[in-house]
Design a protein around this motif. Structure first.
Motif, PDB file in Angstrom:
ATOM      1  N   SER A 106       1.601  -0.105  -7.303  1.00 15.25           N
ATOM      2  CA  SER A 106       0.348  -0.796  -6.934  1.00 15.25           C
ATOM      3  C   SER A 106      -0.851   0.138  -7.078  1.00 15.25           C
ATOM      4  N   PHE A 107      -0.639   1.459  -6.971  1.00 19.85           N
ATOM      5  CA  PHE A 107      -1.759   2.411  -7.066  1.00 19.85           C
ATOM      6  C   PHE A 107      -2.400   2.358  -8.455  1.00 19.85           C
ATOM      7  N   ARG A 108      -1.593   1.999  -9.447  1.00 19.57           N
ATOM      8  CA  ARG A 108      -2.100   1.985 -10.835  1.00 19.57           C
ATOM      9  C   ARG A 108      -2.406   0.590 -11.352  1.00 19.57           C
ATOM     10  N   SER A 163       0.812  -1.227   0.000  1.00 16.61           N
ATOM     11  CA  SER A 163       0.000   0.000   0.000  1.00 16.61           C
ATOM     12  C   SER A 163       0.844   1.276   0.000  1.00 16.61           C
ATOM     13  N   SER A 164       2.159   1.117   0.153  1.00 11.85           N
ATOM     14  CA  SER A 164       3.014   2.316   0.031  1.00 11.85           C
ATOM     15  C   SER A 164       3.888   2.213  -1.231  1.00 11.85           C
ATOM     16  N   TRP A 165       3.566   1.270  -2.080  1.00 11.67           N
ATOM     17  CA  TRP A 165       4.367   1.039  -3.291  1.00 11.67           C
ATOM     18  C   TRP A 165       3.631   1.659  -4.484  1.00 11.67           C
ATOM     19  N   ASP A 166       4.225   2.678  -5.022  1.00 12.17           N
ATOM     20  CA  ASP A 166       3.584   3.475  -6.067  1.00 12.17           C
ATOM     21  C   ASP A 166       2.974   2.653  -7.230  1.00 12.17           C
ATOM     22  N   GLU A 207      -7.431   6.781  -1.059  1.00 12.73           N
ATOM     23  CA  GLU A 207      -7.298   7.779  -2.133  1.00 12.73           C
ATOM     24  C   GLU A 207      -6.191   7.417  -3.105  1.00 12.73           C
ATOM     25  N   ASN A 208      -5.145   6.743  -2.616  1.00 11.02           N
ATOM     26  CA  ASN A 208      -4.039   6.368  -3.505  1.00 11.02           C
ATOM     27  C   ASN A 208      -4.512   5.498  -4.662  1.00 11.02           C
ATOM     28  N   TYR A 209      -5.620   4.776  -4.429  1.00 10.10           N
ATOM     29  CA  TYR A 209      -6.045   3.782  -5.414  1.00 10.10           C
ATOM     30  C   TYR A 209      -7.142   4.300  -6.349  1.00 10.10           C
ATOM     31  N   SER A 210      -7.272   5.632  -6.415  1.00  7.83           N
ATOM     32  CA  SER A 210      -8.302   6.178  -7.314  1.00  7.83           C
ATOM     33  C   SER A 210      -8.056   5.836  -8.792  1.00  7.83           C
ATOM     34  N   ARG A 250      -5.589   4.471   3.128  1.00  9.81           N
ATOM     35  CA  ARG A 250      -4.871   4.506   1.841  1.00  9.81           C
ATOM     36  C   ARG A 250      -5.801   4.534   0.631  1.00  9.81           C
TER      37      ARG A 250
END
Ligand SMILES: [Zn+2]
Length: 385
Positions: free
Chosen positions: A279-281, A274-277, A316-319, A314
């Motif tokens: 993964s957000f995309r 969840s802090s690995w950029d 919002e990171n996954y928008s 976390r």
């Protein structure tokens, strides 16, 4: 005890060229029925297909042989270590519980000659939590950095379009690999048509069979674990429960296999990534959504992961991959579902994590959970009648 009821013969392997692919083929005869089964890679990667060895086919066909009490024979030699591990360790263990599997002999020439390998570290890419966790924990600074990502057409893509779906997932994997500077190898096959099986019951043997087919490339294959180690038990219905044993029995003189992810839970994996950029995309939790599209947000897998990400703060990171506004708008219902379900292991984990985290749970979520439980109870009673 061997209760031989027939034979399963693996013919000599050969390489064929078709549709821009090099294909490792073998005639398989199962009690008189004959199929050609193949593993295909892009023609430029032909050198990565194993030659003159039956390892992938034996692994692939092991459940079929054990289920039908079929003695296995192979014309090509098999890696000696793999033969010992399957014959003397894995098979007796799998046959020790239930009556689905029966102990059978594998008659084959053996070789202890290592396959000359490029030494790649290969793992599968699906975008799921398990797969992303493996890639994240085996980055450039790790002791075992992943060099290649792969997609195997091992039977997971169903229906008439299963090869097109495989291509779509491969293309998605290629884009992710480009972003991370990793190489790829995609292994196509006809096993979905040639060897129909209940996929959940054979998934690990299938994936490992594909890894064995590319031993000239891979010296390490990382099979992403779906369960934490404490849940290990022998199961013929859900192969992943056996994985700790299966991976220790599937290596050869040249291929090592590990099971990253068994050391933690799904929540532990989500916390890690969840802090690995990337993964957000790229996080793809969904049962229903196609590759490369946003997750649906309301199937059970989406709801497990979203509840945990909400608890971590976390969301919002996954928008880029979830409709977060929609999730927040339906928060009581989405969280209520997770709180209501005490059957699914991962759902229980998410619910417990959510409560422990101290994150705000709207009172209406508990009401929704009651309604979901009532609806399930009514459905079950209706089915009983
Ligand atoms: Zn979904």
């Amino acid at each position: 005890m061997n209760t031989d009821k027939g034979t399963l013969k693996i013919g000599k392997t050969w390489i064929e060229h078709a549709e821009g692919q090099a294909r490792l083929c073998s005639h398989i005869r199962i009690n008189g029925r004959e199929e050609v089964i193949w593993y295909g890679v892009n023609s430029e990667q032909e050198k990565y297909l194993i030659r003159d060895r039956s390892d992938p086919f034996v692994m692939l066909l092991l459940p079929t042989a054990m289920r039908g009490s079929l003695t296995m024979t192979s014309e090509d030699p098999m890696s000696e270590r793999l033969h010992y591990q399957l014959q003397d360790l894995l098979m007796p263990a799998l046959c020790s519980k239930g009556d689905r599997y029966h102990y059978v002999n594998i008659f084959t020439p053996l070789t202890n000659e290592p396959v000359s390998s490029e030494g790649a570290v290969v793992t599968g890419f699906s975008g799921g939590v398990d797969s992303l966790y493996t890639i994240f924990t085996h980055g450039k600074d790790s002791l075992l950095p992943v060099t290649h990502l792969t997609v195997f057409n091992s039977g997971v893509y169903e229906g008439r379009n299963y090869r097109r779906n495989f291509q779509r997932f491969s293309e998605n994997c290629r884009r992710f690999a480009d972003e991370l500077g990793l190489k790829t190898i995609f292994v196509d096959s006809n096993v979905y048509e040639a060897l129909p099986e209940d996929y959940i019951s054979v998934v690990s043997y299938r994936l490992l069979s594909f890894a064995l087919a590319i031993q000239p490339l891979a010296s390490v294959y990382l099979l992403s674990s779906g369960y934490q180690a404490e849940l290990f038990h022998i199961s013929s219905e859900r192969a992943a429960y056996n994985d700790l044993l299966t991976v220790s029995c599937a290596g050869t003189e040249s291929l090592r296999i590990y099971l990253p992810g068994a050391e933690t839970t799904r929540i532990g994996k989500l916390e890690a990534i969840s802090s690995w950029d990337p993964s957000f995309r790229w996080l793809s939790s969904c049962i229903w959504t196609d590759s490369g599209k946003k997750n649906c947000g309301h199937c059970k897998k989406c709801m497990w992961d979203l509840a945990a990400l909400y608890a971590m703060g976390r969301l919002e990171n996954y928008s880029p991959v979830f409709d977060i506004e929609d999730y927040k708008k339906h928060l009581p219902q989405r969280i209520g579902f997770v709180l209501s379900n005490t059957v699914d292991l991962h759902c229980r984990e998410s619910a417990a994590y959510l409560k422990q985290s101290g994150a705000y749970i709207p009172p209406l979520a508990y009401k929704c959970a009651e309604l979901f439980r009532d609806a399930v109870d009514k459905g079950e009673k209706k089915n009983e009648r």
